[in-house]
Design an enzyme around this catalytic site. Structure first.
Site, mmCIF file in Angstrom:
data_model
loop_
_atom_site.group_PDB
_atom_site.id
_atom_site.type_symbol
_atom_site.label_atom_id
_atom_site.label_comp_id
_atom_site.label_asym_id
_atom_site.label_seq_id
_atom_site.Cartn_x
_atom_site.Cartn_y
_atom_site.Cartn_z
ATOM 1 N N SER A 137 28.087 -7.649 -7.275
ATOM 2 C CA SER A 137 27.821 -9.089 -7.309
ATOM 3 C C SER A 137 27.857 -9.621 -8.734
ATOM 4 O O SER A 137 27.569 -8.896 -9.681
ATOM 5 C CB SER A 137 26.454 -9.391 -6.696
ATOM 6 O OG SER A 137 26.217 -10.779 -6.777
ATOM 7 N N LYS A 191 24.504 -5.925 -0.034
ATOM 8 C CA LYS A 191 25.317 -6.975 -0.678
ATOM 9 C C LYS A 191 25.505 -8.159 0.287
ATOM 10 O O LYS A 191 25.471 -9.330 -0.124
ATOM 11 C CB LYS A 191 26.669 -6.393 -1.104
ATOM 12 C CG LYS A 191 27.703 -7.428 -1.581
ATOM 13 C CD LYS A 191 27.270 -8.115 -2.860
ATOM 14 C CE LYS A 191 28.304 -8.917 -3.604
ATOM 15 N NZ LYS A 191 29.121 -9.874 -2.937
ATOM 16 N N HIS A 194 22.354 -10.051 0.321
ATOM 17 C CA HIS A 194 22.307 -10.783 -0.958
ATOM 18 C C HIS A 194 23.066 -12.105 -0.796
ATOM 19 O O HIS A 194 22.589 -13.171 -1.175
ATOM 20 C CB HIS A 194 22.927 -9.934 -2.076
ATOM 21 C CG HIS A 194 23.270 -10.704 -3.312
ATOM 22 N ND1 HIS A 194 24.384 -11.519 -3.392
ATOM 23 C CD2 HIS A 194 22.639 -10.828 -4.495
ATOM 24 C CE1 HIS A 194 24.413 -12.111 -4.579
ATOM 25 N NE2 HIS A 194 23.370 -11.694 -5.271
ATOM 26 N N ASN A 195 24.260 -12.026 -0.235
ATOM 27 C CA ASN A 195 25.082 -13.234 -0.079
ATOM 28 C C ASN A 195 24.470 -14.211 0.916
ATOM 29 O O ASN A 195 24.559 -15.420 0.726
ATOM 30 C CB ASN A 195 26.505 -12.867 0.345
ATOM 31 C CG ASN A 195 27.288 -12.251 -0.803
ATOM 32 O OD1 ASN A 195 26.713 -11.719 -1.748
ATOM 33 N ND2 ASN A 195 28.598 -12.320 -0.736
ATOM 34 N N GLU A 198 21.890 -15.919 -0.903
ATOM 35 C CA GLU A 198 22.598 -16.828 -1.836
ATOM 36 C C GLU A 198 22.988 -18.138 -1.123
ATOM 37 O O GLU A 198 22.803 -19.228 -1.655
ATOM 38 C CB GLU A 198 23.828 -16.085 -2.356
ATOM 39 C CG GLU A 198 24.745 -16.874 -3.265
ATOM 40 C CD GLU A 198 26.021 -16.069 -3.560
ATOM 41 O OE1 GLU A 198 25.925 -14.894 -3.959
ATOM 42 O OE2 GLU A 198 27.121 -16.619 -3.373
HETATM 43 P P1 NAP Z 1 41.865 -10.391 -4.207
HETATM 44 O O1 NAP Z 1 42.529 -11.682 -4.516
HETATM 45 O O2 NAP Z 1 40.888 -10.343 -3.094
HETATM 46 O O3 NAP Z 1 42.993 -9.283 -3.947
HETATM 47 C C1 NAP Z 1 44.093 -9.126 -4.806
HETATM 48 C C2 NAP Z 1 44.305 -7.663 -5.129
HETATM 49 O O4 NAP Z 1 44.451 -6.896 -3.924
HETATM 50 C C3 NAP Z 1 45.581 -7.433 -5.930
HETATM 51 O O5 NAP Z 1 45.361 -6.400 -6.854
HETATM 52 C C4 NAP Z 1 46.565 -7.022 -4.848
HETATM 53 O O6 NAP Z 1 47.663 -6.279 -5.335
HETATM 54 C C5 NAP Z 1 45.684 -6.162 -3.997
HETATM 55 N N1 NAP Z 1 46.189 -5.956 -2.645
HETATM 56 C C6 NAP Z 1 46.306 -6.875 -1.665
HETATM 57 N N2 NAP Z 1 46.792 -6.302 -0.557
HETATM 58 C C7 NAP Z 1 46.995 -4.991 -0.846
HETATM 59 C C8 NAP Z 1 47.459 -3.872 -0.104
HETATM 60 N N3 NAP Z 1 47.804 -3.991 1.183
HETATM 61 N N4 NAP Z 1 47.509 -2.682 -0.732
HETATM 62 C C9 NAP Z 1 47.147 -2.540 -2.011
HETATM 63 N N5 NAP Z 1 46.697 -3.558 -2.775
HETATM 64 C C10 NAP Z 1 46.616 -4.759 -2.187
HETATM 65 O O7 NAP Z 1 41.174 -9.827 -5.555
HETATM 66 P P2 NAP Z 1 39.776 -10.200 -6.229
HETATM 67 O O8 NAP Z 1 39.462 -11.647 -6.148
HETATM 68 O O9 NAP Z 1 39.772 -9.522 -7.529
HETATM 69 O O10 NAP Z 1 38.693 -9.494 -5.252
HETATM 70 C C11 NAP Z 1 38.710 -8.101 -5.006
HETATM 71 C C12 NAP Z 1 37.579 -7.756 -4.054
HETATM 72 O O11 NAP Z 1 36.347 -8.121 -4.665
HETATM 73 C C13 NAP Z 1 37.614 -8.509 -2.724
HETATM 74 O O12 NAP Z 1 37.096 -7.685 -1.718
HETATM 75 C C14 NAP Z 1 36.667 -9.664 -2.943
HETATM 76 O O13 NAP Z 1 36.124 -10.165 -1.743
HETATM 77 C C15 NAP Z 1 35.608 -8.985 -3.807
HETATM 78 N N6 NAP Z 1 34.807 -9.878 -4.634
HETATM 79 C C16 NAP Z 1 35.388 -10.916 -5.268
HETATM 80 C C17 NAP Z 1 34.598 -11.742 -6.059
HETATM 81 C C18 NAP Z 1 35.217 -12.880 -6.799
HETATM 82 O O14 NAP Z 1 34.436 -13.638 -7.430
HETATM 83 N N7 NAP Z 1 36.533 -13.026 -6.791
HETATM 84 C C19 NAP Z 1 33.248 -11.476 -6.212
HETATM 85 C C20 NAP Z 1 32.696 -10.382 -5.597
HETATM 86 C C21 NAP Z 1 33.487 -9.579 -4.810
HETATM 87 P P3 NAP Z 1 49.040 -7.000 -5.741
HETATM 88 O O15 NAP Z 1 48.855 -7.449 -7.169
HETATM 89 O O16 NAP Z 1 50.048 -5.977 -5.596
HETATM 90 O O17 NAP Z 1 49.208 -8.174 -4.812
#
Ligand code: NAP
Length: 483
Positions: A137, A191, A194-195, A198
């Site tokens: 988080s 988590k 937590h959300n 939130e």
């Molecule tokens: P994201 O937009 O959710 O995902 C993009 C990433 O996933 C890219 O690296 C993409 O690779 C990869 N991807 C998508 N499909 C794939 C597949 N089939 N095989 C392998 N790789 C794949 O990324 P994010 O925002 O950084 O979030 C990552 C995780 O953290 C998610 O579960 C999200 O819910 C969680 N999270 C996010 C936040 C936030 O504030 N953003 C906060 C807490 C938790 P390519 O570059 O090749 O497309």
């Protein structure tokens, strides 16, 4: 002549997924002195990430193929998967599996549903690989400079990653905001809750904002000032702090307050809904969280709300209490009381899940690792840590000695504020839910005796008697079920 072999130091950990969260987490890991191997499905992103890593490049091994990536990590290999949640995680795990060896640990650090985490953990149970479900988080900023980290998996796999995770976690009074919380889905479940909390916290702040804006005619900058004052007191928290900031921001296009130009439709990605669903599944009331989820859904029905406003108007009457120091204090205390209710509900859901899933979730530890790094971070969580440490077997946060005093002090203000908002026709569903939760929870003799009588009338369900006598059906006569 002897030849000196050039040995490349293996990475302590690997990370797959270099989008917002993964790249920030990787930089954080590297910055804390850990060597890390990184991989992304689209290799160009790996190049971009590596090129932008500056001085941290020496700690990073960028890899273009899975083989190269796996080979770069010291066994047993901890591999963080920080990609789009859901199906992509399973696909990535399947691609990785053939390259892994005994003891390697796949760590899903995305926002997984804990039921998926339990399933993934179970799928690897009879193999020599293991799985960790890790809740992270704090968003982008947290990932880069110190998130709150909730770990679920075997204790052995936790031991392998403890050092690295401790080095990157947020710190509160120099204590790291990371902990192993139990087996399989424990980390992702915590988590999720937590959300859920939130969601409730944000909704309650928005409802108080609504009273100040629509009931009392305050401008965004005036409300910002009020929140700024409150942030110096018992409501001190990240969410109040950012509310103060966003309310003070100016829209570069119109020159007016930024918040006044933002469409009033709130997004949601599912974790709030999962909290409410799991609470319902276990029969634990989480009314403030449910109200917050429903409020987001209602917010998205913009056109229906606009049409209804044309028929009914917005407010019933003007807010019945004039703004002044007394109402300001009441609003602050009301928000505090409601917040206690929402957190009490979230912790009660976790206590039940701990029993149901055999996790032994450590409540004081959960409150402790939420004190910094995460979105709900606040001084208040320090008080929860201390309350659960002193009363570990308390049935509910509100009956712990420390919190029962706070509840007694603050509930009258919540009652006055909710009463006035309802009279004025202002929607305060989360504040109201927290208040009625308290009123129902502290009522030794409730009204379910009538419900039991009704159930017996139409379905012959029977009831227990207060006097314990062996007579379990009512004398309902004709019209009642003859079962
Ligand atoms: P994201 O937009 O959710 O995902 C993009 C990433 O996933 C890219 O690296 C993409 O690779 C990869 N991807 C998508 N499909 C794939 C597949 N089939 N095989 C392998 N790789 C794949 O990324 P994010 O925002 O950084 O979030 C990552 C995780 O953290 C998610 O579960 C999200 O819910 C969680 N999270 C996010 C936040 C936030 O504030 N953003 C906060 C807490 C938790 P390519 O570059 O090749 O497309």
């Amino acid at each position: 002549m002897t030849h000196r072999r050039f040995v490349v130091e293996k990475a302590e950990i690997g990370l797959i997924g270099l989008a917002v969260m993964g790249s920030n987490l990787a930089l954080n890991i590297a910055e804390k002195g850990n060597k890390i191997a990184v991989f992304n499905r689209t290799p160009e992103k790996t190049d971009e990430f590596y090129e932008s890593a500056g001085d941290l490049k020496k700690q990073i091994i960028p890899c273009k193929t899975i083989e190269e990536f796996v080979d770069a990590i010291r066994p047993p290999r901890p591999i963080v998967i920080m990609i789009k949640a859901g199906e992509p995680v399973d696909q990535q795990m399947e691609l990785l599996r053939p390259h892994l060896s005994k003891g390697d640990i796949m760590i899903d650090a995305g926002n997984a549903n804990f039921r998926d985490t339990v399933a993934r953990f179970d799928r690897l149970k009879n193999t020599d690989l293991t799985f960790i479900g890790m809740g992270v988080s704090g968003g982008e900023e947290g990932a880069r400079h110190g998130p709150s980290i909730m770990v679920g998996g075997t204790e052995e796999s936790w031991k392998r990653v403890e050092k690295v995770l401790t080095s990157i976690a947020a710190r509160y009074n120099d204590e790291p905001c990371v902990a192993w919380l139990g087996n399989d889905g424990a980390g992702h479940f915590v988590k999720t809750i937590h959300n859920g909390i939130e969601y409730a916290d944000m909704q309650m702040i928005a409802e108080i904002y609504g009273i100040l804006r629509d009931g009392l005619g305050k401008s965004a900058s005036e409300i910002s000032g009020i929140f700024g004052e409150w942030n110096k007191g018992r409501l001190n928290s990240y969410l109040i702090e950012i509310s103060e900031k966003v309310l003070a921001a100016t829209d570069p296009v119109s020159g007016g307050p930024m918040v006044d130009m933002i469409l009033d439709k709130a997004g949601q990605k599912g974790t709030g809904k999962w909290s409410a669903i799991e609470a319902q599944n276990m029969g634990i009331p989480a009314t403030a969280i449910e109200a917050a989820v429903a409020a987001r859904s209602l917010s998205s029905m913009k056109s229906q709300r606009e049409a209804a406003e044309k028929i009914f108007g917005t407010q019933a009457v003007s807010f019945p209490i004039a703004y002044g120091p007394e109402l300001n204090k009441d609003l602050e205390l009301a928000l505090f009381a409601a917040k206690i209710g929402a957190y009490a509900q979230g912790f009660a859901v976790m206590a039940e899940a701990s029993r149901e899933f055999n996790w032994s979730l450590p409540m004081p530890t959960i409150a402790r690792i939420w004190r910094a790094g995460c979105i709900i971070r606040s001084q208040f969580l320090d008080e929860i840590t201390s309350a659960f440490t002193k009363a570990p077997d308390a049935a509910n946060l509100i009956v712990t000695p420390a919190f029962s005093d706070m509840v007694k002090e603050s509930i009258p203000a919540l009652r006055r504020v909710v009463g006035a908002a309802i009279a004025a026709g202002l929607p305060v569903p989360a504040l109201t839910s927290a208040l009625t939760y308290f009123d129902a929870y502290r009522q030794g003799r409730g009204t379910a005796n009538l419900i039991q009588a009704q159930r017996d009338f139409f379905g012959a369900h029977g009831f227990d008697r207060l006097d314990g006598k062996d007579f379990h059906h009512g004398p309902w006569g004709s019209g009642a079920s003859t079962f």
